[in-house]
Design a protein around this motif. Structure first.
Motif, PDB file in Angstrom:
ATOM      1  N   LEU A   1       0.896  -1.151  -0.096  1.00  0.00           N
ATOM      2  CA  LEU A   1       0.117  -0.110  -0.097  1.00  0.00           C
ATOM      3  C   LEU A   1       0.846   1.388   0.145  1.00  0.00           C
ATOM      4  CD1 LEU A   1      -2.711  -0.892   2.683  1.00  0.00           C
ATOM      5  CD2 LEU A   1      -3.069  -0.739   0.112  1.00  0.00           C
ATOM      6  N   MET A   2       2.029   1.274   0.861  1.00  0.00           N
ATOM      7  CA  MET A   2       2.671   2.427   0.851  1.00  0.00           C
ATOM      8  C   MET A   2       3.446   2.737  -0.503  1.00  0.00           C
ATOM      9  SD  MET A   2       3.403   5.049   2.647  1.00  0.00           S
ATOM     10  CE  MET A   2       3.138   4.487   4.252  1.00  0.00           C
ATOM     11  N   SER A   3       3.965   1.571  -1.191  1.00  0.00           N
ATOM     12  CA  SER A   3       4.283   1.799  -2.498  1.00  0.00           C
ATOM     13  C   SER A   3       3.355   2.273  -3.665  1.00  0.00           C
ATOM     14  CB  SER A   3       5.365   0.362  -2.917  1.00  0.00           C
ATOM     15  OG  SER A   3       5.645   0.396  -4.456  1.00  0.00           O
ATOM     16  N   VAL A   4       2.229   1.687  -3.389  1.00  0.00           N
ATOM     17  CA  VAL A   4       1.302   2.072  -4.363  1.00  0.00           C
ATOM     18  C   VAL A   4       0.743   3.660  -4.156  1.00  0.00           C
ATOM     19  CG1 VAL A   4      -1.276   1.924  -4.803  1.00  0.00           C
ATOM     20  CG2 VAL A   4       0.216  -0.205  -4.560  1.00  0.00           C
ATOM     21  N   ALA A   5       0.824   3.938  -2.905  1.00  0.00           N
ATOM     22  CA  ALA A   5       0.665   5.370  -2.495  1.00  0.00           C
ATOM     23  C   ALA A   5       1.503   6.507  -3.138  1.00  0.00           C
ATOM     24  CB  ALA A   5       0.652   5.444  -0.953  1.00  0.00           C
ATOM     25  N   GLU A   6       2.829   6.075  -2.884  1.00  0.00           N
ATOM     26  CA  GLU A   6       3.833   6.942  -3.714  1.00  0.00           C
ATOM     27  C   GLU A   6       3.736   6.862  -5.016  1.00  0.00           C
ATOM     28  OE1 GLU A   6       8.719   7.523  -3.145  1.00  0.00           O
ATOM     29  OE2 GLU A   6       7.940   5.550  -3.544  1.00  0.00           O
ATOM     30  N   GLY A   7       3.594   5.825  -5.653  1.00  0.00           N
ATOM     31  CA  GLY A   7       3.356   5.662  -7.199  1.00  0.00           C
ATOM     32  C   GLY A   7       2.055   6.673  -7.727  1.00  0.00           C
ATOM     33  N   LEU A   8       1.129   6.549  -6.928  1.00  0.00           N
ATOM     34  CA  LEU A   8      -0.051   7.214  -7.184  1.00  0.00           C
ATOM     35  C   LEU A   8       0.163   8.880  -6.890  1.00  0.00           C
ATOM     36  CD1 LEU A   8      -2.971   5.346  -5.574  1.00  0.00           C
ATOM     37  CD2 LEU A   8      -2.500   5.635  -7.845  1.00  0.00           C
ATOM     38  N   ALA A   9       0.852   9.176  -5.987  1.00  0.00           N
ATOM     39  CA  ALA A   9       1.409  10.627  -5.621  1.00  0.00           C
ATOM     40  C   ALA A   9       1.991  11.002  -6.952  1.00  0.00           C
ATOM     41  CB  ALA A   9       1.994  10.718  -4.394  1.00  0.00           C
ATOM     42  N   PHE A  10       2.956  10.494  -7.415  1.00  0.00           N
ATOM     43  CA  PHE A  10       3.702  10.547  -8.695  1.00  0.00           C
ATOM     44  C   PHE A  10       2.913  10.837  -9.893  1.00  0.00           C
ATOM     45  CE2 PHE A  10       7.767   8.587  -6.547  1.00  0.00           C
ATOM     46  CZ  PHE A  10       8.080   9.824  -6.223  1.00  0.00           C
ATOM     47  N   ALA A  11       1.790  10.151 -10.053  1.00  0.00           N
ATOM     48  CA  ALA A  11       0.963   9.949 -11.115  1.00  0.00           C
ATOM     49  C   ALA A  11      -0.104  11.007 -10.984  1.00  0.00           C
ATOM     50  CB  ALA A  11       0.317   8.634 -11.276  1.00  0.00           C
ATOM     51  N   GLY A  12       0.046  11.635  -9.866  1.00  0.00           N
ATOM     52  CA  GLY A  12      -1.219  12.887  -9.660  1.00  0.00           C
ATOM     53  C   GLY A  12      -2.341  12.484  -8.958  1.00  0.00           C
ATOM     54  N   ASP A  13      -2.731  11.348  -8.425  1.00  0.00           N
ATOM     55  CA  ASP A  13      -3.793  10.986  -7.721  1.00  0.00           C
ATOM     56  C   ASP A  13      -3.670  11.043  -6.575  1.00  0.00           C
ATOM     57  OD1 ASP A  13      -6.432   9.884  -6.974  1.00  0.00           O
ATOM     58  OD2 ASP A  13      -6.498   8.404  -8.460  1.00  0.00           O
ATOM     59  N   VAL A  14      -3.645  12.460  -5.908  1.00  0.00           N
ATOM     60  CA  VAL A  14      -3.365  12.794  -4.540  1.00  0.00           C
ATOM     61  C   VAL A  14      -4.340  12.135  -3.713  1.00  0.00           C
ATOM     62  CG1 VAL A  14      -2.735  14.687  -2.994  1.00  0.00           C
ATOM     63  CG2 VAL A  14      -2.299  14.836  -5.490  1.00  0.00           C
ATOM     64  N   LYS A  15      -5.678  12.334  -3.785  1.00  0.00           N
ATOM     65  CA  LYS A  15      -6.698  11.982  -2.717  1.00  0.00           C
ATOM     66  C   LYS A  15      -6.486  10.305  -2.698  1.00  0.00           C
ATOM     67  CE  LYS A  15     -11.627  11.765  -2.129  1.00  0.00           C
ATOM     68  NZ  LYS A  15     -12.974  12.266  -2.508  1.00  0.00           N
ATOM     69  N   LEU A  16      -6.295   9.643  -3.606  1.00  0.00           N
ATOM     70  CA  LEU A  16      -6.086   7.948  -3.352  1.00  0.00           C
ATOM     71  C   LEU A  16      -4.742   7.950  -2.854  1.00  0.00           C
ATOM     72  CD1 LEU A  16      -7.323   5.497  -3.848  1.00  0.00           C
ATOM     73  CD2 LEU A  16      -6.492   5.479  -6.206  1.00  0.00           C
ATOM     74  N   ALA A  17      -3.992   8.557  -3.098  1.00  0.00           N
ATOM     75  CA  ALA A  17      -2.363   8.293  -2.583  1.00  0.00           C
ATOM     76  C   ALA A  17      -2.534   8.385  -1.079  1.00  0.00           C
ATOM     77  CB  ALA A  17      -1.498   9.238  -3.164  1.00  0.00           C
ATOM     78  N   LYS A  18      -2.957   9.671  -0.800  1.00  0.00           N
ATOM     79  CA  LYS A  18      -3.222   9.940   0.831  1.00  0.00           C
ATOM     80  C   LYS A  18      -3.998   8.737   1.367  1.00  0.00           C
ATOM     81  CE  LYS A  18      -2.434  13.077   4.055  1.00  0.00           C
ATOM     82  NZ  LYS A  18      -3.262  12.370   5.214  1.00  0.00           N
ATOM     83  N   GLN A  19      -5.051   8.349   0.935  1.00  0.00           N
ATOM     84  CA  GLN A  19      -5.984   7.269   1.258  1.00  0.00           C
ATOM     85  C   GLN A  19      -5.149   5.973   1.620  1.00  0.00           C
ATOM     86  OE1 GLN A  19      -9.348   6.773  -0.988  1.00  0.00           O
ATOM     87  NE2 GLN A  19     -10.370   8.650  -0.396  1.00  0.00           N
ATOM     88  N   LYS A  20      -4.361   5.508   0.483  1.00  0.00           N
ATOM     89  CA  LYS A  20      -3.618   4.401   0.620  1.00  0.00           C
ATOM     90  C   LYS A  20      -2.250   4.610   1.660  1.00  0.00           C
ATOM     91  CE  LYS A  20      -5.672   2.148  -2.616  1.00  0.00           C
ATOM     92  NZ  LYS A  20      -6.476   0.993  -2.525  1.00  0.00           N
ATOM     93  N   ALA A  21      -1.716   5.751   1.850  1.00  0.00           N
ATOM     94  CA  ALA A  21      -0.552   5.731   2.614  1.00  0.00           C
ATOM     95  C   ALA A  21      -1.216   5.906   4.066  1.00  0.00           C
ATOM     96  CB  ALA A  21       0.046   7.246   2.287  1.00  0.00           C
ATOM     97  N   ASP A  22      -2.428   6.512   4.286  1.00  0.00           N
ATOM     98  CA  ASP A  22      -2.842   6.380   5.850  1.00  0.00           C
ATOM     99  C   ASP A  22      -3.193   5.084   6.296  1.00  0.00           C
ATOM    100  OD1 ASP A  22      -2.532   9.182   5.971  1.00  0.00           O
ATOM    101  OD2 ASP A  22      -4.580   9.893   5.396  1.00  0.00           O
ATOM    102  N   LEU A  23      -3.893   4.269   5.084  1.00  0.00           N
ATOM    103  CA  LEU A  23      -3.947   3.141   5.605  1.00  0.00           C
ATOM    104  C   LEU A  23      -2.936   2.126   5.812  1.00  0.00           C
ATOM    105  CD1 LEU A  23      -6.063   0.692   5.859  1.00  0.00           C
ATOM    106  CD2 LEU A  23      -6.173   0.312   3.448  1.00  0.00           C
ATOM    107  N   ALA A  24      -1.902   2.332   4.956  1.00  0.00           N
ATOM    108  CA  ALA A  24      -0.695   1.453   5.359  1.00  0.00           C
ATOM    109  C   ALA A  24       0.081   1.873   6.727  1.00  0.00           C
ATOM    110  CB  ALA A  24       0.405   2.032   4.109  1.00  0.00           C
ATOM    111  N   MET A  25       0.032   3.083   7.006  1.00  0.00           N
ATOM    112  CA  MET A  25       0.556   3.622   8.313  1.00  0.00           C
ATOM    113  C   MET A  25      -0.313   2.862   9.568  1.00  0.00           C
ATOM    114  SD  MET A  25       3.302   5.269   7.619  1.00  0.00           S
ATOM    115  CE  MET A  25       3.828   6.283   9.004  1.00  0.00           C
ATOM    116  N   ASP A  26      -1.768   2.855   9.244  1.00  0.00           N
ATOM    117  CA  ASP A  26      -2.386   2.441  10.395  1.00  0.00           C
ATOM    118  C   ASP A  26      -2.156   0.848  10.439  1.00  0.00           C
ATOM    119  OD1 ASP A  26      -3.585   4.779  10.781  1.00  0.00           O
ATOM    120  OD2 ASP A  26      -5.423   4.414   9.405  1.00  0.00           O
ATOM    121  N   LEU A  27      -1.814   0.102   9.303  1.00  0.00           N
ATOM    122  CA  LEU A  27      -1.660  -1.416   9.483  1.00  0.00           C
ATOM    123  C   LEU A  27      -0.262  -1.719   9.957  1.00  0.00           C
ATOM    124  CD1 LEU A  27      -3.411  -2.329   6.020  1.00  0.00           C
ATOM    125  CD2 LEU A  27      -4.182  -2.561   8.257  1.00  0.00           C
TER     126      LEU A  27
END
Length: 666
Positions: free
Chosen positions: A521-547
């Motif tokens: 999830l954290m790797s996906v979040a960083e990739g989405l951030a680079f691709a410009g989907d900031v909202k989804l990137a933040k959701q994935k990163a926050d979920l990863a940190m919770d897990l």
């Protein structure tokens, strides 16, 4: 109850009752659900995954509504036919293996037996490609179906060639001709099948038939691929003892088929995974929906790692649970995962037992009232099972193929040249025998990308360029599109190649395929951030940190890039400082965040403090190979124009500092 012949998926799919009569299903998408589940891991899939692949252009709520309607259509058809094969919960849809049967299962049974008569029956059973005529249901489903057909054909060919060893061909065994003819029925241009027949006829002193077979091979290759037979095929007639890389292996060895045609997977030894037998007691009682949901989440999560062979064994009373059997010397790993509900405490006990020595690895009592969600509770168990089993396989004394992959993967995380080189050696060795193991190619691509970005040119031996790296990831996805690592690696290669939309799609796929692994999830979040989907990137990163039970320091670097894309520059700089960053991109992100936060003096201080560490790395890196402008262009991974422009401020400061304009940085 005996299995019923319920699903004919070769050719146009049909649902069939116990009397072999077709059952009417209202829509094709409802029937396609069965085909999708049939080829999914343990014949089950999350509702969200099915909705995404069959209603990809609809909003999530509408897609889920359409899925519910399709499931109702299936249930109505089943009731009319006296069947009950599709089981669904709020989260998962699954086929009931006790009642479900497909014609493809029958085909594989025939191929496994492998007599001459079996191959004749298999030829008659093959009525066309898997789910023929269903290519137009949805663009996502069409892409899944294209890959799945390749996998079905590869599995069929692999099972068939097991019966075509050199001794059988030379000895003129009666099944050889029908086996090869069956392969040509599937694919008239499959050159290895033509080779088998040519060798077979030559061994029978039927040279005219061998020559006719060669002409047929030449004709089919020209028709389908505009190619000529390989040198090995040509040499068969000129010199019977010719040996090429397409030739059948000697007796006792597996058959190697290396196709030159795009999209055809190699056939190689099977990768054996650790096995987990899942035993549950008293979870089917009325009122235990949350306990069953916990089990389903854990099983689905383990399945999404694609690192285990999972086996269900549901028992309704503890007395019926089989006594444990030790499996001494099992180098792959074999485990029992037990679920037991206690009506006295209203809690679920989850226990993992290592069958090699009978030891209980862990036994935890789960009180769902103490967790924010069932998913959060499940993630802890999933992580413990995964870490324990993979940790055992990472021991260098374990020589199984999957263990070697786990050892290579661990080396890849160490982030240094020596570890990367050792990992590449392992991956190259594995590829020699397991060339259809998809993650090998993703691993090699990721190592080469890391070297391209972070290592000086002089330290990169035989490194690949971006085009070759992208080709590796495309091949990995073609072999196994359901492996999250393959989708992530493909996403990073697409990002490096400037293909923003395609990269985003790959990262979304990776996140969907495994939503319980915080590293994924954290790797996906960083990739989405680079691709410009900031909202989804933040959701994935926050979920990863919770897990995460304990967050590795390197993941703060990934998290920092997500906050940079969200334009929270102070948090981005703070997170990067907490990370163990020793990469060029980590340094540039921290500098860029400080500059964008109006703290340029601190950015310069950071550069001065790290100048000796990074000077030669940056000047000699593969990104631009010493060209400051090319380096500046390639180090900026952000694809969204505004974010890219903001990041460029930090890139420019680093470029001026390390490429001879340090006097202008003050």
């Amino acid at each position: 109850m005996a299995k019923s012949n319920c699903f004919a998926c070769l050719g146009r799919p049909l649902l069939i009752n116990e009397n072999d009569d077709p059952v009417s299903v209202k829509t094709r998408k409802a029937l396609a659900i069965i085909g999708y589940l049939y080829r999914s891991s343990d014949r089950s899939a999350p509702r969200s995954a099915i909705a995404d692949v069959l209603w990809s252009h609809a909003e999530r709520q509408k897609a889920m509504q359409s899925l519910r309607q399709a499931l109702r259509q299936l249930k109505s058809a089943e009731e009319a036919a006296g069947l009950d094969i599709v089981k669904s919960t709020n989260a998962v849809v699954q086929l009931d293996d006790t009642q479900f049967h497909a014609d493809l299962d029958e085909l594989f049974l025939l191929l496994k037996r492998g007599s001459s008569e079996d191959f004749i029956k298999a030829k008659n059973l093959w009525r066309g490609q898997f789910l023929a005529g269903y290519e137009d249901l949805d663009q996502e489903f069409s892409e899944w179906l294209l890959v799945e057909r390749e996998r079905v054909q590869s599995e069929i060919v692999s099972e068939t060639v097991k019966h075509l060893d050199a001794s059988a061909v030379e000895g003129g065994k009666d099944h050889i001709e029908n086996a090869a003819r069956f392969l040509l029925h599937l694919d008239p241009a499959l050159e290895v099948a033509h080779q088998v027949l040519i060798r077979y006829y030559l061994a029978q002193d039927q040279e005219e038939r061998a020559e006719e077979q060669f002409k047929s091979c030449k004709r089919e290759l020209k028709l389908h691929f505009d190619e000529s037979p390989s040198d090995e095929t040509i040499a068969l007639l000129a010199k019977r003892s010719s040996i090429g890389r397409r030739q059948l292996a000697v007796p006792g060895q597996s058959v190697e088929v290396v196709s030159t045609h795009a999209g055809r997977a190699d056939i190689s030894d099977e990768i054996v995974l650790p096995s987990i037998s899942i035993v549950s007691s008293q979870l089917d009682n009325i009122g235990l929906s949350e306990a069953r949901h916990l089990k389903e989440e854990i099983v689905a999560g383990l399945s999404s790692y694609r690192s285990f062979d999972l086996y269900h064994a549901d028992y309704f009373g503890s007395d019926e649970v089989p006594k444990p059997t030790l499996l001494h010397g099992d180098e792959f790993g074999s485990y029992l995962l037990r679920f037991l509900y206690s009506d006295l405490t209203d809690k679920v006990t989850v226990q993992l037992e290592d069958r090699e020595d009978g030891r209980i690895v862990f036994s935890e009592i789960v009180d769902l009232k103490q967790w924010d969600s069932i998913q959060a509770a499940a993630s802890q168990t999933i992580s413990r099972v995964h870490l324990y089993s993979i940790g055992k396989l990472r021991n260098p004394s374990n020589n199984s193929a999957f263990a070697k992959w786990c050892q290579a993967e661990a080396l890849m995380w160490e982030f240094n040249l020596q570890s990367d080189q050792k990992a590449l050696e392992i991956l190259n060795e594995l590829e020699w025998k397991h060339s259809s193991f998809s993650m090998l190619f993703s691993g090699k691509a990721l190592i080469n990308m890391k070297q391209l970005i972070h290592y000086p040119v002089a330290d990169r031996k035989d490194a690949l360029g971006l085009d070759d790296i992208l080709s590796l990831t495309e091949h990995a996805v073609m072999l196994d599109p359901w492996q999250p690592l393959n989708q992530r690696a493909h996403g990073w290669a697409l990002t490096q190649s400037g293909m923003r939309d395609q990269a985003r799609r790959a990262f979304v796929n990776a996140g969907r395929l495994n939503s319980v692994d915080p590293s994924n999830l954290m790797s996906v979040a960083e990739g989405l951030a680079f691709a410009g989907d900031v909202k989804l990137a933040k959701q994935k990163a926050d979920l990863a940190m919770d897990l995460f039970t304990s967050v590795p320091r390197v993941f703060y670097e990934y998290y920092s890039n997500v906050f940079f894309a969200a334009e929270d520059y102070d948090t981005s700089a703070q997170l990067m400082e907490r990370s163990s960053y020793n990469s060029i991109s980590g340094l540039v992100t921290r500098v860029a965040a400080l500059v964008c936060a109006g703290r340029e003096a601190e950015a310069v201080e950071v550069l001065n403090r790290h100048s000796e560490t990074y000077a030669q790395k940056i000047i000699n890196t593969g990104l631009g190979q010493g060209d400051p402008n090319e380096w500046a262009r390639r180090i900026n991974f952000f694809q969204e124009p505004r974010t890219r422009g903001k990041y460029e401020k930090g890139v420019d400061l680093v470029r001026r500092f390390f490429f001879g304009e340090r006097a202008s940085v003050s």
